[in-house]
Design an enzyme around this catalytic site. Structure first.
Site, mmCIF file in Angstrom:
data_model
loop_
_atom_site.group_PDB
_atom_site.id
_atom_site.type_symbol
_atom_site.label_atom_id
_atom_site.label_comp_id
_atom_site.label_asym_id
_atom_site.label_seq_id
_atom_site.Cartn_x
_atom_site.Cartn_y
_atom_site.Cartn_z
ATOM 1 N N LYS A 1 44.448 27.697 39.077
ATOM 2 C CA LYS A 1 43.937 28.801 39.595
ATOM 3 C C LYS A 1 43.176 28.611 41.109
ATOM 4 O O LYS A 1 42.647 27.642 41.043
ATOM 5 C CB LYS A 1 42.995 29.375 38.430
ATOM 6 C CG LYS A 1 42.370 30.678 39.049
ATOM 7 C CD LYS A 1 41.411 31.184 37.741
ATOM 8 C CE LYS A 1 40.855 32.692 38.252
ATOM 9 N NZ LYS A 1 39.685 33.218 37.246
ATOM 10 N N SER B 1 40.373 38.022 35.704
ATOM 11 C CA SER B 1 40.860 37.542 37.174
ATOM 12 C C SER B 1 41.926 36.644 37.303
ATOM 13 O O SER B 1 42.759 36.683 38.159
ATOM 14 C CB SER B 1 39.557 37.165 38.068
ATOM 15 O OG SER B 1 39.489 35.616 37.383
ATOM 16 N N SER C 1 38.170 36.146 31.953
ATOM 17 C CA SER C 1 39.298 35.707 33.118
ATOM 18 C C SER C 1 40.476 34.824 32.510
ATOM 19 O O SER C 1 41.293 34.568 33.336
ATOM 20 C CB SER C 1 38.756 35.381 34.462
ATOM 21 O OG SER C 1 38.313 36.510 35.042
HETATM 22 N N1 GLN Z 1 36.518 41.030 34.338
HETATM 23 C C1 GLN Z 1 35.191 40.029 34.728
HETATM 24 C C2 GLN Z 1 34.495 40.403 35.855
HETATM 25 O O1 GLN Z 1 35.402 41.264 36.665
HETATM 26 C C3 GLN Z 1 35.776 38.805 34.250
HETATM 27 C C4 GLN Z 1 35.434 37.763 35.106
HETATM 28 C C5 GLN Z 1 35.769 36.327 35.056
HETATM 29 O O2 GLN Z 1 36.021 36.070 33.830
HETATM 30 N N2 GLN Z 1 35.930 35.783 36.265
HETATM 31 O O3 GLN Z 1 33.632 40.132 36.034
#
Ligand code: GLN
Length: 503
Positions: free
Chosen positions: A79, A154, A178
């Site tokens: 990632k 994400s 995410s």
């Molecule tokens: N959807 C969550 C957010 O927008 C997840 C973020 C993450 O785990 N990096 O904060």
């Protein structure tokens, strides 16, 4: 010859270790797959030009008789939130476009030391803020199951890469889901380790008290194999736990062999099995619960009442920490700089941040700065921290009754592009199933549990007490094996849609 992109990581590693397949062949097969399908999927922001050289070096070491790690020579996708020497690390943001870090994040360094070959960097919502990859500054990733749909976020790039056979393994980061939510909506497996279980050194920080790096793969065992490599204490991260971890791969193998959940007490989280969960997701979840019972697990309903406040608390704590972490992008030391002659340093910083950050990032910086400001700190940030303590206590109480908690991993199957991106609150609400584990620091796993009415993957979430990550792998592998038996054809690597992507 076997298509090396279609087999699981463990199987590929076996072929590499026995010398039946070279790392160059395995790496080339995945680079070919990326070349064939990534124009459609857009899982990768950057493909590693040095991958074949790295593979060749592993092959040479093996040929020289060196004793290598069991995963040596296997390819892995990273990632873009993780710093990598020699490859750009943008965290999905324009403000870091083209930035090549001078060091590797610890999880990346550990994969390299074990001889894994980095295929490239995967797409993500900007600074890991989002649930769909629609907030990536470089355009969204498409879900391999249906290219009109989001791959989750994400870490949608890592999950899509794995689901589309572009990589057997990937790394993600999970601050509020995410890793788990993208895994759920792409029919993959993803694990958020116990907070502190994997080093955050070199992971571009979103919310430091919540961020955890973890694996994404097509099977439970493959995630366990990667977790074994990346986990463990790191002196470079002050929140890294100093403890001995058991082998997660051994736990997964035990679980798969056991074929039974006898003696395991499993709690269904009442608050995540009600409103907000789509009917087809709920139906698959009920089937999974019956399967757990059928396998000898004792299922009871458990309440974690403060989950009701989890999304609200998270969306104060996360922006607060993010607003502070993102202050380092000041255009002075690295990253985008927008300047015109005669401007003050403040003008340059403001212009650079204005041009470099997307709308969602700006929204959260503003929210976080507000929540931390004098006069509002107690009412917002302070209350959110109190809710966080309540959630931790509620989980402690729940785990006093059961060994493992289960819930749907995401409230719906993959939604369509554009469906939530204009409505931040709807996007945030989607995180209800995954956020509680981050607030409590506990480990969580998403694994496939069949298909929704739309033929798209549905994920099951397992949660274990702090430090009990091995329990996830053991039970996850048992459930995975039983589900595969019952619903043959549900796993990502059996998706008929994917053949189409190859054309
Ligand atoms: N959807 C969550 C957010 O927008 C997840 C973020 C993450 O785990 N990096 O904060």
């Amino acid at each position: 010859m076997t298509d090396l992109t279609r087999i699981d990581g463990a199987e590929l590693a076996g072929l590499l270790a026995s010398g039946e397949v070279s790392s160059v062949e395995a790496t080339q097969a995945h680079l070919d797959r990326i070349a064939a399908v990534d124009g459609e999927i857009h899982a990768f922001l950057h493909v590693n030009a040095g991958a074949l050289d790295e593979a060749r070096r592993i092959d040479e070491r093996r040929a020289a008789g060196e004793q290598l790690h069991e995963l040596a020579g296997a390819p892995v996708a990273i990632k873009d939130v993780l710093c990598t020497i020699g490859m750009p690390s943008t965290s999905g943001s324009r403000i870091l476009e083209g930035w090549v870090p001078p060091y590797d994040a610890t999880p990346v360094a550990r994969l390299k030391a074990a001889g894994l070959v980095a295929l490239g960097k995967t797409n993500m919502d900007e600074f890991a803020m989002g649930s769909s990859t629609e907030h990536s500054a470089y355009g969204p990733t498409r879900n391999p199951w249906d290219r009109e749909r989001i791959p989750g976020g994400s870490g949608g790039g890592s999950a899509a890469a794995v689901a589309a056979f572009e990589a057997p393994f990937a790394l993600g980061s999970d601050t509020g889901g995410s890793i788990r939510q993208p895994a759920a909506v792409t029919g993959s497996v993803g694990v958020k380790p116990t907070y502190g279980g994997v080093s955050r050194y070199g992971a571009i920080a979103l919310a430091s008290s919540l961020d955890q790096v973890g694996p994404v793969s097509r099977t439970v065992l493959d995630s366990a194999l990667i977790h074994d490599v990346i986990g463990g204490h790191d002196p470079h991260d002050s929140t890294s736990l100093q403890r001995e971890w058991p082998s997660f791969a051994a736990a997964a193998r035990e679980g798969a062999a056991a074929g039974s959940l006898q003696g395991l007490k499993v709690g269904v989280i009442r608050e995540l099995d009600s409103e907000g969960i789509a009917p087809d997701v709920h139906a698959r979840f009920q089937e999974a619960v019956r399967l757990i019972e059928g396998a000898g697990g004792e299922v009871v309903e458990v309440s974690v009442p403060s989950i009701e406040y989890a999304v609200a608390a998270y969306y104060l704590i996360l922006p607060a920490e993010a607003s502070s972490n993102l202050a380092r992008f000041d255009s002075v030391r690295f990253g985008l700089r927008v300047e015109r002659p005669g401007q003050t340093v403040e003008d340059v910083m403001a212009a650079s941040r204005e041009a470099g950050f997307g709308a969602e990032v700006k929204r959260r910086i503003i929210l976080g700065t507000y929540a931390l400001s004098a006069g509002y700190y107690d009412a917002y940030y302070g209350s959110a921290q109190q809710v966080r303590t309540l959630i931790q206590r509620d989980f402690d109480a729940a785990f006093a009754q059961v060994d493992l908690l289960v819930s749907p991993a995401a409230p719906t199957t993959a939604f369509r592009f554009g469906e939530k991106v204009g409505d931040p609150l709807a996007m945030y609400a989607n995180d209800i199933t995954t956020i509680p584990a981050n607030l409590a620091g506990i480990p969580g796993m998403a694994l496939p549990m069949g298909l929704g009415d739309d033929g798209l993957p549905v994920g099951l979430q397992l949660l274990a007490p702090l430090f009990e990550d091995a329990r996830l792998y053991r039970a996850g592998a048992t459930i995975e094996a039983l589900l595969a038996e019952q619903w043959g054809g549900i796993l990502a690597h059996q998706a008929p849609q994917l053949t189409e992507v190859a054309r």
